[in-house]
Write a protein that holds these residues in place. Sequence first.
Motif, PDB file in Angstrom:
ATOM      1  N   HIS A   1       0.842  -1.208   0.000  1.00 20.38           N
ATOM      2  CA  HIS A   1       0.000   0.000   0.000  1.00 20.38           C
ATOM      3  C   HIS A   1       0.873   1.253   0.000  1.00 20.38           C
ATOM      4  CE1 HIS A   1      -1.897   3.424   1.994  1.00 20.38           C
ATOM      5  NE2 HIS A   1      -2.952   3.083   1.263  1.00 20.38           N
TER       6      HIS A   1
ATOM      7  N   CYS B   1       2.633   1.895  -3.310  1.00 18.57           N
ATOM      8  CA  CYS B   1       1.785   2.321  -4.435  1.00 18.57           C
ATOM      9  C   CYS B   1       1.057   3.634  -4.164  1.00 18.57           C
ATOM     10  CB  CYS B   1       0.737   1.257  -4.750  1.00 18.57           C
ATOM     11  SG  CYS B   1       1.429  -0.334  -5.218  1.00 18.57           S
ATOM     12  N   TYR B   2       0.632   3.842  -2.923  1.00 21.14           N
ATOM     13  CA  TYR B   2      -0.266   4.979  -2.649  1.00 21.14           C
ATOM     14  C   TYR B   2       0.215   5.908  -1.546  1.00 21.14           C
ATOM     15  CZ  TYR B   2      -3.381   2.162  -5.489  1.00 21.14           C
ATOM     16  OH  TYR B   2      -3.915   1.436  -6.517  1.00 21.14           O
TER      17      TYR B   2
ATOM     18  N   SER C   1       8.578   3.418  -2.209  1.00 22.18           N
ATOM     19  CA  SER C   1       7.644   4.454  -2.687  1.00 22.18           C
ATOM     20  C   SER C   1       8.231   5.234  -3.860  1.00 22.18           C
ATOM     21  CB  SER C   1       7.251   5.403  -1.551  1.00 22.18           C
ATOM     22  OG  SER C   1       8.389   6.113  -1.091  1.00 22.18           O
TER      23      SER C   1
ATOM     24  N   GLN D   1       7.015   4.930  -7.564  1.00 20.43           N
ATOM     25  CA  GLN D   1       5.900   5.696  -8.146  1.00 20.43           C
ATOM     26  C   GLN D   1       6.412   6.668  -9.207  1.00 20.43           C
ATOM     27  OE1 GLN D   1       3.340   7.602  -5.162  1.00 20.43           O
ATOM     28  NE2 GLN D   1       3.781   5.927  -3.749  1.00 20.43           N
TER      29      GLN D   1
ATOM     30  N   CYS E   1      -5.117  -2.052  -0.593  1.00 20.40           N
ATOM     31  CA  CYS E   1      -5.107  -1.125  -1.729  1.00 20.40           C
ATOM     32  C   CYS E   1      -6.496  -0.978  -2.356  1.00 20.40           C
ATOM     33  CB  CYS E   1      -4.132  -1.611  -2.812  1.00 20.40           C
ATOM     34  SG  CYS E   1      -2.420  -1.572  -2.274  1.00 20.40           S
TER      35      CYS E   1
END
Length: 242
Positions: free
Chosen positions: A207, A210-211, A221, A224, A241
């Motif tokens: 998670h 990705c976000y 991270s 991204q 997610c």
Amino acid sequence: MKIIKAKDYEDMSRKAANIISAQVILKPDCVLGLATGSTPIGAYKQLVAWYEKGDVDFAEVSTYNLDEYRGLSHDDPQSYHYFMRENFFDHINIDLNNTHVPDGSNPDAAAACSEYDKIVAAAGYPDLQLLGIGNNGHIGFNEPDDHFSKGTHCVDLTESTIQANSRLFDSIDDVPRQAYTMGTQTIMYARMILVVANGEAKAQAVHDMCYGPVTPACPASILQLHTNCVVVADEAALSLCE
Ligand code: GLP
């Protein structure tokens, strides 16, 4: 970032192997960046099966692994050198002279790391870099920090990584405390990145990769910001997610 949901570990492994074999078929002399850990083992098994069927040929491929424990000789069963031969290289037609793993047996960290940076750069960096992800968001052995790393360097492993990796050693005291790892910048130079993840234990890291915010507190991270990064993860790893 493209996220591909797999049903389970087998499905994740087959999908990842499909992407890697497509790379090898499209460019037989490609440079692959490879990873260790339990996650990619299924993909390596699938590639070996396809090699045995004659579907994929590794004769011209060269490989560069992400990392190695500091202080382990190449034939130590816990070393990543050994892991790669056992799980992949000894079962395909790759030329072992074209396979590379940082030299954990060299106690001179600066020399071992700069030597590795030179050969990865001379190879033109990977066409495809395979990555697993640590429970704490590490990639290679780039642990959470207050800055992103550049080239190959020596790291002190975090307690969480030592704990997580101790399952593969007789006792936690046998886990090396340091490793040589390709840096985050080097990883980002790969033309394509393929991350594999499975299981609930990876859900938070996946998670955040990705976000979450792009931060060295979660090294993954930074992916991204890569223009060609594919994540293949099973339902459990993607459970946060939704
Ligand atoms: C190790 C490796 C990483 C790997 C991570 C996750 O620390 N250095 O490259 O991604 O473990 O391992 P596993 O796939 O076993 O969960």
